[in-house]
Motif scaffolding. Structure first.
Motif, PDB file in Angstrom:
ATOM      1  N   ASN A  48       0.841  -1.197   0.000  1.00 50.82           N
ATOM      2  CA  ASN A  48       0.000   0.000   0.000  1.00 50.82           C
ATOM      3  C   ASN A  48       0.876   1.248   0.000  1.00 50.82           C
ATOM      4  O   ASN A  48       0.590   2.206  -0.717  1.00 50.82           O
ATOM      5  CB  ASN A  48      -0.944   0.013   1.194  1.00 50.82           C
ATOM      6  N   GLY A  49       1.940   1.235   0.793  1.00 52.28           N
ATOM      7  CA  GLY A  49       2.835   2.387   0.835  1.00 52.28           C
ATOM      8  C   GLY A  49       3.473   2.656  -0.520  1.00 52.28           C
ATOM      9  O   GLY A  49       3.462   3.784  -1.018  1.00 52.28           O
ATOM     10  N   VAL A  50       4.016   1.623  -1.150  1.00 52.28           N
ATOM     11  CA  VAL A  50       4.693   1.777  -2.442  1.00 52.28           C
ATOM     12  C   VAL A  50       3.712   2.223  -3.523  1.00 52.28           C
ATOM     13  O   VAL A  50       3.962   3.196  -4.254  1.00 52.28           O
ATOM     14  CB  VAL A  50       5.385   0.449  -2.847  1.00 52.28           C
ATOM     15  N   LEU A  51       2.596   1.517  -3.643  1.00 57.74           N
ATOM     16  CA  LEU A  51       1.630   1.829  -4.707  1.00 57.74           C
ATOM     17  C   LEU A  51       0.966   3.187  -4.488  1.00 57.74           C
ATOM     18  O   LEU A  51       0.703   3.917  -5.450  1.00 57.74           O
ATOM     19  CB  LEU A  51       0.595   0.711  -4.816  1.00 57.74           C
ATOM     20  N   SER A  52       0.740   3.538  -3.241  1.00 57.36           N
ATOM     21  CA  SER A  52       0.127   4.838  -2.962  1.00 57.36           C
ATOM     22  C   SER A  52       1.083   5.981  -3.277  1.00 57.36           C
ATOM     23  O   SER A  52       0.642   7.053  -3.714  1.00 57.36           O
ATOM     24  CB  SER A  52      -0.341   4.904  -1.507  1.00 57.36           C
ATOM     25  N   LEU A  53       2.383   5.765  -3.095  1.00 57.20           N
ATOM     26  CA  LEU A  53       3.351   6.787  -3.501  1.00 57.20           C
ATOM     27  C   LEU A  53       3.322   6.986  -5.014  1.00 57.20           C
ATOM     28  O   LEU A  53       3.474   8.112  -5.504  1.00 57.20           O
ATOM     29  CB  LEU A  53       4.756   6.432  -3.025  1.00 57.20           C
ATOM     30  N   MET A  54       3.091   5.916  -5.749  1.00 58.58           N
ATOM     31  CA  MET A  54       2.937   6.040  -7.196  1.00 58.58           C
ATOM     32  C   MET A  54       1.679   6.846  -7.531  1.00 58.58           C
ATOM     33  O   MET A  54       1.678   7.658  -8.464  1.00 58.58           O
ATOM     34  CB  MET A  54       2.905   4.659  -7.838  1.00 58.58           C
ATOM     35  N   LEU A  55       0.631   6.630  -6.757  1.00 60.05           N
ATOM     36  CA  LEU A  55      -0.605   7.397  -6.968  1.00 60.05           C
ATOM     37  C   LEU A  55      -0.384   8.876  -6.673  1.00 60.05           C
ATOM     38  O   LEU A  55      -0.956   9.734  -7.353  1.00 60.05           O
ATOM     39  CB  LEU A  55      -1.740   6.843  -6.101  1.00 60.05           C
ATOM     40  N   VAL A  56       0.447   9.180  -5.689  1.00 63.08           N
ATOM     41  CA  VAL A  56       0.781  10.583  -5.405  1.00 63.08           C
ATOM     42  C   VAL A  56       1.357  11.217  -6.663  1.00 63.08           C
ATOM     43  O   VAL A  56       0.987  12.329  -7.053  1.00 63.08           O
ATOM     44  CB  VAL A  56       1.786  10.702  -4.229  1.00 63.08           C
ATOM     45  N   GLY A  57       2.262  10.500  -7.321  1.00 64.74           N
ATOM     46  CA  GLY A  57       2.857  11.006  -8.554  1.00 64.74           C
ATOM     47  C   GLY A  57       1.819  11.274  -9.632  1.00 64.74           C
ATOM     48  O   GLY A  57       1.873  12.309 -10.312  1.00 64.74           O
ATOM     49  N   LEU A  58       0.865  10.357  -9.786  1.00 61.86           N
ATOM     50  CA  LEU A  58      -0.202  10.572 -10.783  1.00 61.86           C
ATOM     51  C   LEU A  58      -1.025  11.804 -10.443  1.00 61.86           C
ATOM     52  O   LEU A  58      -1.358  12.607 -11.328  1.00 61.86           O
ATOM     53  CB  LEU A  58      -1.101   9.332 -10.864  1.00 61.86           C
ATOM     54  N   TRP A  59      -1.365  11.950  -9.170  1.00 63.63           N
ATOM     55  CA  TRP A  59      -2.141  13.108  -8.749  1.00 63.63           C
ATOM     56  C   TRP A  59      -1.379  14.405  -9.017  1.00 63.63           C
ATOM     57  O   TRP A  59      -1.961  15.406  -9.468  1.00 63.63           O
ATOM     58  CB  TRP A  59      -2.512  13.012  -7.272  1.00 63.63           C
ATOM     59  N   LEU A  60      -0.085  14.415  -8.740  1.00 68.14           N
ATOM     60  CA  LEU A  60       0.706  15.620  -8.961  1.00 68.14           C
ATOM     61  C   LEU A  60       0.830  15.926 -10.444  1.00 68.14           C
ATOM     62  O   LEU A  60       0.780  17.110 -10.853  1.00 68.14           O
ATOM     63  CB  LEU A  60       2.093  15.477  -8.313  1.00 68.14           C
ATOM     64  N   LEU A  61       0.958  14.904 -11.272  1.00 64.64           N
ATOM     65  CA  LEU A  61       0.952  15.135 -12.715  1.00 64.64           C
ATOM     66  C   LEU A  61      -0.389  15.705 -13.174  1.00 64.64           C
ATOM     67  O   LEU A  61      -0.436  16.597 -14.029  1.00 64.64           O
ATOM     68  CB  LEU A  61       1.248  13.832 -13.465  1.00 64.64           C
ATOM     69  N   ALA A  62      -1.472  15.205 -12.591  1.00 68.05           N
ATOM     70  CA  ALA A  62      -2.812  15.724 -12.941  1.00 68.05           C
ATOM     71  C   ALA A  62      -2.956  17.183 -12.523  1.00 68.05           C
ATOM     72  O   ALA A  62      -3.579  17.968 -13.227  1.00 68.05           O
ATOM     73  CB  ALA A  62      -3.900  14.876 -12.280  1.00 68.05           C
ATOM     74  N   ALA A  63      -2.356  17.543 -11.400  1.00 70.56           N
ATOM     75  CA  ALA A  63      -2.436  18.932 -10.938  1.00 70.56           C
ATOM     76  C   ALA A  63      -1.703  19.866 -11.886  1.00 70.56           C
ATOM     77  O   ALA A  63      -2.102  21.017 -12.064  1.00 70.56           O
ATOM     78  CB  ALA A  63      -1.857  19.057  -9.525  1.00 70.56           C
ATOM     79  N   ARG A  64      -0.643  19.386 -12.519  1.00 68.67           N
ATOM     80  CA  ARG A  64       0.142  20.200 -13.442  1.00 68.67           C
ATOM     81  C   ARG A  64      -0.418  20.205 -14.847  1.00 68.67           C
ATOM     82  O   ARG A  64      -0.112  21.096 -15.646  1.00 68.67           O
ATOM     83  CB  ARG A  64       1.579  19.704 -13.491  1.00 68.67           C
TER      84      ARG A  64
END
Length: 155
Positions: free
Chosen positions: A136-152
């Motif tokens: 969950n920690g590893v995959l959720s960190l990947m999701l953070v990256g997707l969210w940040l890309l979406a914000a940009r």
């Protein structure tokens, strides 16, 4: 990749992780501990945020999605550390059971009590050396990256 696609990926990732947790619980017979339950709430929030962000422009909602994903990632890393005995977990679900000291022998033997406490410091499932909390920690960190890309990203 478009903002909408990134939001769909991040939202879908949280949905898959949340459904996976429920599948392990209800079909795999692995009841969650306290920390497992804490990891689920930010995923639920990320799903709601994602569905809302699909119809609203701007970076605020994707940033909130990133915060939700980061929250569950941090809880997952903390939980994995508790499982590995790197640090102590909550006394309510980790350790030697010292919180049971106030129970009588009759209380401990009573079969009519609530469901047993699931210990947070025990690994009940792992894949390639990572527990569910670790994944969950590893995959959720990947999701953070997707969210940040979406914000940009632009619409």
């Amino acid at each position: 990749m478009t903002r909408k696609n990134l939001i769909l990926l991040a939202t879908g990732g949280s949905l898959i992780l949340l459904l996976g947790a429920f599948a392990f619980q209800y079909f795999g017979g692995l009841p969650p501990c306290q920390l497992c339950l804490w990891q689920r709430w930010p995923h639920a929030a990320a799903i709601v945020i994602g569905l809302t962000a699909l119809s609203r422009p701007g970076a605020l909602l994707p940033l909130l999605g990133a915060a939700a994903a980061l929250t569950t990632a941090l809880i997952g890393v903390y939980h994995a550390g508790v499982e590995q005995k790197w640090w102590e977990g909550p006394s309510s679900c980790a350790g030697s059971g010292a919180s049971l000291g106030g129970l009588s022998g009759a209380d401990l033997l009573n079969l009519d009590t609530a469901a047993p406490v699931v210990m947070c410091d025990e690994i009940v499932w792992d894949l390639m050396g990572l527990s569910m909390a670790g994944w969950n920690g590893v995959l959720s960190l990947m999701l953070v990256g997707l969210w940040l890309l979406a914000a940009r990203a632009q619409a």
